[in-house]
Design a protein around this motif. Structure first.
Motif, PDB file in Angstrom:
ATOM      1  N   LYS A 174       0.855  -1.189   0.000  1.00  0.00           N
ATOM      2  CA  LYS A 174       0.000   0.000   0.000  1.00  0.00           C
ATOM      3  C   LYS A 174       0.886   1.233   0.000  1.00  0.00           C
ATOM      4  O   LYS A 174       1.712   1.416   0.898  1.00  0.00           O
ATOM      5  CB  LYS A 174      -0.912   0.005   1.222  1.00  0.00           C
ATOM      6  N   LEU A 175       0.737   2.077  -0.999  1.00  0.00           N
ATOM      7  CA  LEU A 175       1.448   3.349  -1.087  1.00  0.00           C
ATOM      8  C   LEU A 175       0.456   4.468  -0.812  1.00  0.00           C
ATOM      9  O   LEU A 175      -0.588   4.537  -1.450  1.00  0.00           O
ATOM     10  CB  LEU A 175       2.097   3.515  -2.464  1.00  0.00           C
ATOM     11  N   ASP A 176       0.783   5.332   0.135  1.00  0.00           N
ATOM     12  CA  ASP A 176      -0.120   6.399   0.574  1.00  0.00           C
ATOM     13  C   ASP A 176       0.674   7.703   0.609  1.00  0.00           C
ATOM     14  O   ASP A 176       1.701   7.784   1.291  1.00  0.00           O
ATOM     15  CB  ASP A 176      -0.666   6.061   1.962  1.00  0.00           C
ATOM     16  N   THR A 177       0.219   8.722  -0.132  1.00  0.00           N
ATOM     17  CA  THR A 177       1.001   9.952  -0.210  1.00  0.00           C
ATOM     18  C   THR A 177       0.130  11.166  -0.531  1.00  0.00           C
ATOM     19  O   THR A 177      -0.987  11.042  -1.026  1.00  0.00           O
ATOM     20  CB  THR A 177       2.098   9.824  -1.284  1.00  0.00           C
TER      21      THR A 177
ATOM     22  N   VAL B 127      -2.590   3.734  -3.283  1.00  0.00           N
ATOM     23  CA  VAL B 127      -2.554   2.674  -4.287  1.00  0.00           C
ATOM     24  C   VAL B 127      -2.387   1.326  -3.589  1.00  0.00           C
ATOM     25  O   VAL B 127      -1.451   1.140  -2.813  1.00  0.00           O
ATOM     26  CB  VAL B 127      -1.401   2.875  -5.296  1.00  0.00           C
ATOM     27  N   GLN B 128      -3.296   0.399  -3.858  1.00  0.00           N
ATOM     28  CA  GLN B 128      -3.234  -0.949  -3.290  1.00  0.00           C
ATOM     29  C   GLN B 128      -2.791  -1.932  -4.381  1.00  0.00           C
ATOM     30  O   GLN B 128      -3.397  -1.979  -5.474  1.00  0.00           O
ATOM     31  CB  GLN B 128      -4.609  -1.372  -2.756  1.00  0.00           C
ATOM     32  N   THR B 129      -1.741  -2.725  -4.095  1.00  0.00           N
ATOM     33  CA  THR B 129      -1.224  -3.682  -5.072  1.00  0.00           C
ATOM     34  C   THR B 129      -0.840  -4.977  -4.365  1.00  0.00           C
ATOM     35  O   THR B 129      -0.740  -5.032  -3.140  1.00  0.00           O
ATOM     36  CB  THR B 129       0.016  -3.113  -5.795  1.00  0.00           C
ATOM     37  N   GLU B 130      -0.577  -6.017  -5.160  1.00  0.00           N
ATOM     38  CA  GLU B 130      -0.131  -7.281  -4.599  1.00  0.00           C
ATOM     39  C   GLU B 130       0.562  -8.116  -5.676  1.00  0.00           C
ATOM     40  O   GLU B 130       0.430  -7.841  -6.880  1.00  0.00           O
ATOM     41  CB  GLU B 130      -1.301  -8.078  -4.014  1.00  0.00           C
ATOM     42  N   ILE B 131       1.294  -9.117  -5.235  1.00  0.00           N
ATOM     43  CA  ILE B 131       1.846 -10.126  -6.132  1.00  0.00           C
ATOM     44  C   ILE B 131       0.999 -11.372  -5.964  1.00  0.00           C
ATOM     45  O   ILE B 131       0.866 -11.902  -4.861  1.00  0.00           O
ATOM     46  CB  ILE B 131       3.317 -10.426  -5.804  1.00  0.00           C
ATOM     47  N   ASN B 132       0.405 -11.833  -7.077  1.00  0.00           N
ATOM     48  CA  ASN B 132      -0.526 -12.963  -7.006  1.00  0.00           C
ATOM     49  C   ASN B 132      -0.388 -13.782  -8.279  1.00  0.00           C
ATOM     50  O   ASN B 132      -0.443 -13.230  -9.388  1.00  0.00           O
ATOM     51  CB  ASN B 132      -1.963 -12.461  -6.846  1.00  0.00           C
TER      52      ASN B 132
ATOM     53  N   GLN C 238      -4.713  -3.465  -7.651  1.00  0.00           N
ATOM     54  CA  GLN C 238      -6.050  -3.720  -7.129  1.00  0.00           C
ATOM     55  C   GLN C 238      -6.950  -2.492  -7.197  1.00  0.00           C
ATOM     56  O   GLN C 238      -8.046  -2.547  -7.754  1.00  0.00           O
ATOM     57  CB  GLN C 238      -5.948  -4.210  -5.678  1.00  0.00           C
ATOM     58  N   SER C 239      -6.514  -1.384  -6.585  1.00  0.00           N
ATOM     59  CA  SER C 239      -7.368  -0.193  -6.520  1.00  0.00           C
ATOM     60  C   SER C 239      -6.528   1.041  -6.267  1.00  0.00           C
ATOM     61  O   SER C 239      -5.352   0.955  -5.874  1.00  0.00           O
ATOM     62  CB  SER C 239      -8.408  -0.334  -5.404  1.00  0.00           C
ATOM     63  N   LEU C 240      -7.128   2.191  -6.492  1.00  0.00           N
ATOM     64  CA  LEU C 240      -6.527   3.462  -6.097  1.00  0.00           C
ATOM     65  C   LEU C 240      -7.609   4.342  -5.498  1.00  0.00           C
ATOM     66  O   LEU C 240      -8.787   4.247  -5.866  1.00  0.00           O
ATOM     67  CB  LEU C 240      -5.824   4.159  -7.267  1.00  0.00           C
ATOM     68  N   THR C 241      -7.183   5.169  -4.578  1.00  0.00           N
ATOM     69  CA  THR C 241      -8.078   6.160  -3.976  1.00  0.00           C
ATOM     70  C   THR C 241      -7.466   7.527  -4.215  1.00  0.00           C
ATOM     71  O   THR C 241      -6.333   7.785  -3.812  1.00  0.00           O
ATOM     72  CB  THR C 241      -8.254   5.916  -2.468  1.00  0.00           C
TER      73      THR C 241
ATOM     74  N   THR D 113     -12.540   6.060  -4.192  1.00  0.00           N
ATOM     75  CA  THR D 113     -11.857   4.797  -4.473  1.00  0.00           C
ATOM     76  C   THR D 113     -12.359   4.196  -5.788  1.00  0.00           C
ATOM     77  O   THR D 113     -13.559   4.164  -6.068  1.00  0.00           O
ATOM     78  CB  THR D 113     -12.091   3.795  -3.321  1.00  0.00           C
ATOM     79  N   TYR D 114     -11.385   3.716  -6.594  1.00  0.00           N
ATOM     80  CA  TYR D 114     -11.679   3.098  -7.880  1.00  0.00           C
ATOM     81  C   TYR D 114     -11.017   1.721  -7.933  1.00  0.00           C
ATOM     82  O   TYR D 114      -9.887   1.541  -7.471  1.00  0.00           O
ATOM     83  CB  TYR D 114     -11.133   3.933  -9.044  1.00  0.00           C
ATOM     84  N   THR D 115     -11.704   0.757  -8.521  1.00  0.00           N
ATOM     85  CA  THR D 115     -11.133  -0.570  -8.739  1.00  0.00           C
ATOM     86  C   THR D 115     -10.323  -0.565 -10.031  1.00  0.00           C
ATOM     87  O   THR D 115     -10.791  -0.065 -11.060  1.00  0.00           O
ATOM     88  CB  THR D 115     -12.233  -1.631  -8.824  1.00  0.00           C
ATOM     89  N   ILE D 116      -9.113  -1.113  -9.989  1.00  0.00           N
ATOM     90  CA  ILE D 116      -8.274  -1.200 -11.193  1.00  0.00           C
ATOM     91  C   ILE D 116      -8.348  -2.611 -11.768  1.00  0.00           C
ATOM     92  O   ILE D 116      -8.674  -2.819 -12.932  1.00  0.00           O
ATOM     93  CB  ILE D 116      -6.815  -0.835 -10.876  1.00  0.00           C
TER      94      ILE D 116
END
Length: 340
Positions: free
Chosen positions: A203-206, A275-280, A287-290, A295-298
Motif C-alpha cells: 500500500k502506497l499512501d502519499t 494505491v493498493q497492489t499485490e503479487i498474485n 487492485q485499486s486506487l483512492t 476509491t476506484y477498482t483497477i
C-alpha cells in the motif's frame, strides 16, 4: 517622550537580533542515527560560517552553503541539537531543538550473498521501519536521505534529491522536487531503496502538490518489489494530457490506460493518493486506487521482468515536462509504504 523615541530603536534592535535559522529537519519526536539535519537561513546578509553542535559540543563545521543539509551521527538518547551561523556582517545566529535518537534498527548486511528468501522484512541502513505482526511500514519517506536522481527522458536539470521544506507541508516537513527541462517532454525520476522482504501485499499512501500544474504532463508514483530474479513494478501515472490514470505493464514495457479520471488540480493544492497492489499467481496486480477520497477498482495484472536475484523493495516519484520545456516544483508529504 524619551520612551516613545527610544522604543522604535529598541524594536528595530529586537528584529535585527531575531533568530533567522529555521530547523526543518529533524521534526519527528524520535529519529534514527545518522540524523538528517536541514536548516533554512533567512538572514539579509551572506552566511560566512556554519557549525553544528550536539549537547553543546561541535560535531560538524560544513561549508557555508545554504540551505544546510548534512547527516550527523548521534548516539541513542535525548540530545540538544544546535546550529550556529555567522553572517558576513558579523551578526551571529543560532537555533536549537531537542532530538530523541532511537537505538539503531537491525539491518541486513550489505555483504550478504545468499539467494535464499528472507523470513521477515528488513530495512536498509538509515531507514526506520514500524512493524506490527506481519505488517511493516516506512513513513515520511520524502524525509529520508537515500533518494537519488535519474533522468528518465531527455537531459533535464533536476534536483539531486528532495529538498526538505517547512512550507508548504502538512506535518511540518515536505520534500520539494524540481524539474528544469532542457528540451521537449523531459522527465525526471527519483528512486529510493527501502529494504528487503518477502511480502506480497503493498500500500502506497502519499500527498503531493504542484507549483504550476498547467505546465505538467503528469506525475508518477511507483513501488517495486524483487522476488528472486523476478522484478515486479507497480507504477501508476496520472497523465494530464490523457486525463486518466495509467498503470505500467512491466514485461511489456508500456503504459496501459484505465478509465479512472485524473484531471489537472489547482496550483498549490494537496492531492491525496492511495494505491493498493499485490503479487498474485506470479503477476503484479493493481487492485485499486483512492484519489482525494474516491476509491476506484483497477483489477489489472502484468508479468514481471527477469533480472538478477534480489528481495529488495523501494519506491520512486517522477514528474513529467511539457513540449515547451517549462520548469516547475512538486512537493511530496506523508509518503508512506506499507507491506505485509
Amino acid at each position: 517622550m524619551l520612551f516613545s523615541r527610544g522604543f522604535p530603536l529598541l524594536f528595530l534592535s529586537m528584529i535585527a537580533g531575531a533568530q533567522n535559522i529555521t530547523i526543518v529537519s529533524p521534526t519527528a519526536s524520535t529519529v534514527s542515527s545518522p540524523v538528517r539535519v536541514v536548516a533554512n537561513f533567512s538572514s539579509p546578509a551572506a552566511i560566512e560560517s556554519i557549525s553544528v553542535l550536539v549537547d553543546s559540543v561541535e560535531v560538524a563545521q560544513p561549508e557555508a552553503v545554504t540551505p544546510l543539509d548534512v547527516d550527523v551521527p548521534m548516539p541513542a538518547g535525548n540530545h540538544l541539537l544546535t546550529i550556529n551561523a555567522v553572517q558576513s556582517d558579523g551578526v551571529q545566529l543560532s537555533a536549537s531543538r531537542s532530538v530523541d535518537v532511537s537505538v539503531a534498527a537491525t539491518t541486513m548486511s550489505t555483504t550478504t550473498t545468499s539467494s535464499a528468501p528472507l523470513s521477515s522484512t528488513v530495512p536498509d541502513p538509515g531507514i526506520t521501519m514500524s512493524t506490527s505482526g506481519s505488517t511493516s511500514s516506512v513513513s515520511d519517506i520524502e524525509e529520508k536521505s537515500g533518494w537519488y536522481e535519474y533522468p528518465d527522458q531527455g537531459d533535464p536539470n533536476c534536483s539531486s534529491k528532495p529538498y526538505l521544506m517547512s512550507s508548504p507541508s502538512l506535518d511540518g516537513t515536505s520534500g520539494r522536487f524540481y524539474l528544469d527541462p532542457t528540451g521537449q517532454f523531459n522527465n525526471c525520476l527519483w528512486p529510493i531503496k527501502l529494504g528487503k522482504s518477502t511480502a506480497t501485499h503493498f500500500k502506497l499512501d502519499t500527498y503531493y502538490e504542484l507549483s504550476n500544474p498547467s505546465v505538467s504532463q503528469g506525475v508518477e508514483f511507483s513501488s517495486n518489489k524483487h522476488v528472486g530474479t523476478k522484478w515486479y513494478k507497480f507504477s501508476l501515472q496520472c497523465s494530464y494530457y490523457k486525463g486518466v490514470f495509467s498503470v505500467w505493464d512491466t514485461a511489456g514495457s508500456k503504459w496501459v490506460a484505465t478509465n479512472i479520471p485524473c484531471k489537472r488540480p489547482a496550483a498549490k493544492t494537496w492531492q491525496h493518493l492511495i494505491v493498493q497492489t499485490e503479487i498474485n499467481n506470479g503477476k503484479a496486480v493493481f487492485q485499486s486506487l483512492t484519489h482525494n477520497g474516491v476509491t476506484y477498482t483497477i483489477n489489472k495484472s502484468f508479468y514481471p521482468k527477469i533480472g538478477t536475484s534480489s528481495y529488495s523493495f523501494g519506491v520512486h516519484f517522477q514528474i513529467n515536462g511539457n513540449r515547451a520545456g517549462d520548469s516547475y516544483y512538486a512537493w511530496v508529504d506523508n509518503l508512506k509504504f506499507t507491506l505485509w
